[in-house]
Design a protein around this motif. Structure first.
Motif, PDB file in Angstrom:
ATOM      1  N   ALA A  56       0.832  -1.198   0.000  1.00 44.41           N
ATOM      2  CA  ALA A  56       0.000   0.000   0.000  1.00 44.41           C
ATOM      3  C   ALA A  56       0.868   1.251   0.000  1.00 44.41           C
ATOM      4  CB  ALA A  56      -0.937  -0.012   1.205  1.00 44.41           C
ATOM      5  N   LYS A  57       1.967   1.204   0.714  1.00 50.16           N
ATOM      6  CA  LYS A  57       2.877   2.352   0.786  1.00 50.16           C
ATOM      7  C   LYS A  57       3.444   2.684  -0.598  1.00 50.16           C
ATOM      8  CE  LYS A  57       6.067   4.133   4.012  1.00 50.16           C
ATOM      9  NZ  LYS A  57       6.390   3.918   5.382  1.00 50.16           N
ATOM     10  N   CYS A  60       0.658   4.210  -2.830  1.00 48.45           N
ATOM     11  CA  CYS A  60       0.397   5.599  -2.438  1.00 48.45           C
ATOM     12  C   CYS A  60       1.523   6.527  -2.875  1.00 48.45           C
ATOM     13  CB  CYS A  60       0.163   5.683  -0.940  1.00 48.45           C
ATOM     14  SG  CYS A  60      -1.418   4.931  -0.474  1.00 48.45           S
ATOM     15  N   ASP A 105      -8.904  -0.864  -1.349  1.00 50.11           N
ATOM     16  CA  ASP A 105      -8.634  -1.257   0.040  1.00 50.11           C
ATOM     17  C   ASP A 105      -7.297  -0.701   0.516  1.00 50.11           C
ATOM     18  OD1 ASP A 105     -11.049  -2.617   0.069  1.00 50.11           O
ATOM     19  OD2 ASP A 105     -10.127  -4.605  -0.186  1.00 50.11           O
ATOM     20  N   GLN A 106      -6.268  -0.842  -0.304  1.00 49.70           N
ATOM     21  CA  GLN A 106      -4.940  -0.364   0.088  1.00 49.70           C
ATOM     22  C   GLN A 106      -4.918   1.150   0.258  1.00 49.70           C
ATOM     23  OE1 GLN A 106      -2.443  -2.095  -3.053  1.00 49.70           O
ATOM     24  NE2 GLN A 106      -1.423  -3.277  -1.435  1.00 49.70           N
ATOM     25  N   THR A 107      -5.499   1.871  -0.691  1.00 44.31           N
ATOM     26  CA  THR A 107      -5.432   3.339  -0.632  1.00 44.31           C
ATOM     27  C   THR A 107      -6.358   3.910   0.435  1.00 44.31           C
ATOM     28  OG1 THR A 107      -7.005   3.504  -2.492  1.00 44.31           O
ATOM     29  CG2 THR A 107      -4.640   3.598  -3.014  1.00 44.31           C
ATOM     30  N   ARG A 108      -7.452   3.240   0.728  1.00 42.14           N
ATOM     31  CA  ARG A 108      -8.314   3.697   1.839  1.00 42.14           C
ATOM     32  C   ARG A 108      -7.549   3.667   3.157  1.00 42.14           C
ATOM     33  NH1 ARG A 108     -12.672   0.486  -0.433  1.00 42.14           N
ATOM     34  NH2 ARG A 108     -14.109   1.919  -1.438  1.00 42.14           N
ATOM     35  N   GLN A 109      -6.749   2.638   3.332  1.00 47.39           N
ATOM     36  CA  GLN A 109      -5.994   2.478   4.581  1.00 47.39           C
ATOM     37  C   GLN A 109      -4.768   3.370   4.635  1.00 47.39           C
ATOM     38  OE1 GLN A 109      -5.143  -1.761   4.722  1.00 47.39           O
ATOM     39  NE2 GLN A 109      -6.673  -2.007   6.333  1.00 47.39           N
ATOM     40  N   GLU A 110      -3.992   3.407   3.567  1.00 50.16           N
ATOM     41  CA  GLU A 110      -2.675   4.050   3.592  1.00 50.16           C
ATOM     42  C   GLU A 110      -2.702   5.541   3.253  1.00 50.16           C
ATOM     43  OE1 GLU A 110       1.379   4.190   4.256  1.00 50.16           O
ATOM     44  OE2 GLU A 110       0.135   2.439   4.559  1.00 50.16           O
ATOM     45  N   CYS A 111      -3.534   5.934   2.279  1.00 46.44           N
ATOM     46  CA  CYS A 111      -3.503   7.339   1.824  1.00 46.44           C
ATOM     47  C   CYS A 111      -4.895   7.796   1.361  1.00 46.44           C
ATOM     48  CB  CYS A 111      -2.486   7.508   0.702  1.00 46.44           C
ATOM     49  SG  CYS A 111      -2.715   6.397  -0.711  1.00 46.44           S
ATOM     50  N   PRO A 112      -5.843   7.902   2.289  1.00 44.44           N
ATOM     51  CA  PRO A 112      -7.209   8.256   1.887  1.00 44.44           C
ATOM     52  C   PRO A 112      -7.323   9.618   1.187  1.00 44.44           C
ATOM     53  CG  PRO A 112      -6.976   8.269   4.284  1.00 44.44           C
ATOM     54  CD  PRO A 112      -5.715   7.701   3.722  1.00 44.44           C
ATOM     55  N   ARG A 115      -6.092   9.140  -2.398  1.00 45.36           N
ATOM     56  CA  ARG A 115      -7.100   8.338  -3.094  1.00 45.36           C
ATOM     57  C   ARG A 115      -8.267   9.210  -3.529  1.00 45.36           C
ATOM     58  NH1 ARG A 115     -11.983   6.086  -2.007  1.00 45.36           N
ATOM     59  NH2 ARG A 115     -12.427   4.122  -3.069  1.00 45.36           N
TER      60      ARG A 115
END
Length: 130
Positions: A56-57, A60, A105-112, A115
Motif C-alpha cells: 500500500a505504501k 500511495c 482497500d490499500q489506498t483507503r488504509q494508507e492514503c485516503p 485516493r
C-alpha cells in the motif's frame, strides 16, 4: 460538442485496452464474474514470476507522484485515460496487477486523501471503475 471532446480519449483507452488484452496470454487474464475462474480471481490475480504484491505504501507513493500530472490534464476523461494506462503499466512492471477493489482497500488504509483526490480528478467513485 461534449461527445466530440470525449471521442478521442475514449478511443485511446479502448485501443490500449484491446492491445493490452490481445498481448496477454490466456492463462494470465483475470476471469470475469460469469467465468469458471471467477471465484479464484476474486482476491485478484496471483503474482506472476514469483513476484510479490505491491505494498500500500508503494501504491500511495506512486499515486502521490502522479498527482501533478493528473491535476494538469484538465478533463476527467483525460485523467481517467492517463490513470488507467499508467497505473496498469506501473503495476505490470512490479509483476502483479491487483483488482480495483484491492487498490481501493490499500489506498483507503494508507492514503485516503490521495485516493480521494485521484478519484475526484478522474471523475470516479472507485478504482474498480478502471
Amino acid at each position: 460538442m461534449r461527445i466530440r471532446s470525449l471521442a478521442l480519449p475514449l478511443s485511446l483507452v479502448f485501443a490500449l485496452a484491446a492491445c493490452t488484452d490481445a498481448d496477454t496470454p490466456e492463462s494470465s487474464r483475470v476471469a470475469g464474474p460469469g467465468s469458471p475462474d471467477a471465484a479464484s480471481s476474486a482476491a485478484g490475480p496471483a503474482p506472476t514470476g514469483g513476484s510479490t504484491p505491491v505494498s500500500a505504501k508503494e501504491v500511495c507513493a506512486y499515486l502521490d507522484g502522479q498527482l501533478p500530472t493528473l491535476r494538469g490534464i484538465g478533463s476527467e476523461v483525460g485523467t481517467m485515460a492517463n490513470l488507467t494506462v499508467n497505473l496498469y503499466s506501473w503495476y505490470e512492471k512490479q509483476g502483479a496487477v491487483p483488482t480495483g477493489r484491492q487498490i481501493d482497500d490499500q489506498t483507503r488504509q494508507e492514503c485516503p486523501a490521495t485516493r480521494t483526490e485521484v478519484l475526484d480528478l478522474a471523475g470516479m467513485q472507485s478504482f474498480e471503475t478502471l
